[in-house]
Design a protein around this motif. Structure first.
Motif, PDB file in Angstrom:
ATOM      1  N   ALA A 152       0.597  -1.260  -0.072  1.00  0.00           N
ATOM      2  CA  ALA A 152       0.109   0.075   0.108  1.00  0.00           C
ATOM      3  C   ALA A 152       0.914   1.333  -0.083  1.00  0.00           C
ATOM      4  O   ALA A 152       0.418   2.218  -0.734  1.00  0.00           O
ATOM      5  N   ALA A 153       1.998   1.223   0.900  1.00  0.00           N
ATOM      6  CA  ALA A 153       2.983   2.375   0.774  1.00  0.00           C
ATOM      7  C   ALA A 153       3.478   2.690  -0.567  1.00  0.00           C
ATOM      8  O   ALA A 153       3.855   3.869  -0.914  1.00  0.00           O
ATOM      9  N   LEU A 154       3.760   1.435  -1.267  1.00  0.00           N
ATOM     10  CA  LEU A 154       4.580   1.775  -2.510  1.00  0.00           C
ATOM     11  C   LEU A 154       3.505   2.026  -3.546  1.00  0.00           C
ATOM     12  O   LEU A 154       3.759   3.147  -4.499  1.00  0.00           O
ATOM     13  N   GLU A 155       2.187   1.850  -3.479  1.00  0.00           N
ATOM     14  CA  GLU A 155       1.229   2.162  -4.356  1.00  0.00           C
ATOM     15  C   GLU A 155       1.087   3.741  -4.329  1.00  0.00           C
ATOM     16  O   GLU A 155       0.951   4.654  -5.069  1.00  0.00           O
ATOM     17  N   ARG A 156       1.010   4.273  -2.887  1.00  0.00           N
ATOM     18  CA  ARG A 156       0.891   5.727  -2.580  1.00  0.00           C
ATOM     19  C   ARG A 156       2.050   6.559  -3.061  1.00  0.00           C
ATOM     20  O   ARG A 156       1.991   7.567  -3.767  1.00  0.00           O
ATOM     21  N   ARG A 157       3.019   5.801  -2.849  1.00  0.00           N
ATOM     22  CA  ARG A 157       4.533   6.582  -3.255  1.00  0.00           C
ATOM     23  C   ARG A 157       4.601   6.698  -4.975  1.00  0.00           C
ATOM     24  O   ARG A 157       4.881   7.717  -5.581  1.00  0.00           O
ATOM     25  N   THR A 158       4.293   5.649  -5.508  1.00  0.00           N
ATOM     26  CA  THR A 158       4.221   5.479  -6.963  1.00  0.00           C
ATOM     27  C   THR A 158       3.358   6.497  -7.705  1.00  0.00           C
ATOM     28  O   THR A 158       3.463   7.409  -8.473  1.00  0.00           O
ATOM     29  N   ALA A 159       1.995   6.661  -6.917  1.00  0.00           N
ATOM     30  CA  ALA A 159       0.800   7.470  -7.589  1.00  0.00           C
ATOM     31  C   ALA A 159       1.357   9.196  -7.036  1.00  0.00           C
ATOM     32  O   ALA A 159       1.358   9.875  -8.149  1.00  0.00           O
ATOM     33  N   GLN A 160       2.286   9.137  -5.862  1.00  0.00           N
ATOM     34  CA  GLN A 160       2.864  10.662  -5.709  1.00  0.00           C
ATOM     35  C   GLN A 160       3.828  10.938  -6.730  1.00  0.00           C
ATOM     36  O   GLN A 160       3.816  12.052  -7.130  1.00  0.00           O
ATOM     37  N   PHE A 161       4.561   9.943  -7.179  1.00  0.00           N
ATOM     38  CA  PHE A 161       5.714  10.313  -8.278  1.00  0.00           C
ATOM     39  C   PHE A 161       5.193  10.429  -9.280  1.00  0.00           C
ATOM     40  O   PHE A 161       5.560  11.404 -10.231  1.00  0.00           O
ATOM     41  N   ARG A 162       4.258   9.918  -9.788  1.00  0.00           N
ATOM     42  CA  ARG A 162       3.491   9.923 -11.118  1.00  0.00           C
ATOM     43  C   ARG A 162       2.778  11.550 -11.368  1.00  0.00           C
ATOM     44  O   ARG A 162       2.987  12.011 -12.270  1.00  0.00           O
ATOM     45  N   ARG A 163       2.217  11.737 -10.104  1.00  0.00           N
ATOM     46  CA  ARG A 163       1.699  13.185 -10.067  1.00  0.00           C
ATOM     47  C   ARG A 163       2.821  14.341 -10.115  1.00  0.00           C
ATOM     48  O   ARG A 163       2.688  15.249 -10.967  1.00  0.00           O
ATOM     49  N   PHE A 164       3.846  13.807  -9.392  1.00  0.00           N
ATOM     50  CA  PHE A 164       5.128  14.938  -9.548  1.00  0.00           C
ATOM     51  C   PHE A 164       5.547  14.877 -10.823  1.00  0.00           C
ATOM     52  O   PHE A 164       5.866  16.116 -11.292  1.00  0.00           O
ATOM     53  N   ALA A 165       5.591  13.918 -11.497  1.00  0.00           N
ATOM     54  CA  ALA A 165       6.160  13.592 -12.936  1.00  0.00           C
ATOM     55  C   ALA A 165       5.310  14.523 -14.034  1.00  0.00           C
ATOM     56  O   ALA A 165       5.798  15.057 -14.986  1.00  0.00           O
ATOM     57  N   GLN A 166       4.156  14.382 -13.809  1.00  0.00           N
ATOM     58  CA  GLN A 166       3.046  15.013 -14.774  1.00  0.00           C
ATOM     59  C   GLN A 166       3.315  16.643 -14.536  1.00  0.00           C
ATOM     60  O   GLN A 166       3.340  17.564 -15.394  1.00  0.00           O
ATOM     61  N   ARG A 167       3.351  17.100 -13.239  1.00  0.00           N
ATOM     62  CA  ARG A 167       3.691  18.615 -12.884  1.00  0.00           C
ATOM     63  C   ARG A 167       5.191  19.083 -13.600  1.00  0.00           C
ATOM     64  O   ARG A 167       5.157  19.927 -13.910  1.00  0.00           O
TER      65      ARG A 167
END
Length: 90
Positions: free
Chosen positions: A46-61
């Protein structure tokens, strides 16, 4: 349509009058809480999924910043592996 909110697995429902049923509900909730706390692979996933989603949002911005972070992480891992192999071979 019911306006009741579902009770989480780790909570005891309100309004249980029978002491035996209440004890069973408390035991069930306690065991569920222990399982949630002790299930390290599930929590890590679950932590890995949260961090992956967080990094993807960062990568889009900030695509350039994401590339810099990825290159830095690869450099850090490569340096750590190189250092470990160097220590092992000496």
């Amino acid at each position: 349509m019911s306006s009741e909110v579902p009770v989480p697995r780790t909570a005891v429902p309100l309004g249980i009058a029978d002491p035996v049923e209440r004890a069973r509900a408390e035991l069930k909730a306690t065991l569920a809480a222990i399982e949630e706390k002790a299930n390290v692979p599930k929590r890590a996933g679950a932590a890995l999924e949260r961090r992956t989603a967080q990094f993807r949002r960062f990568a889009q911005r900030n695509p350039a910043g994401a590339v810099a972070v990825a290159v830095g992480a690869a450099l850090a891992v490569g340096t750590a592996v190189w250092g470990a192999v160097r220590l092992y071979t000496r």
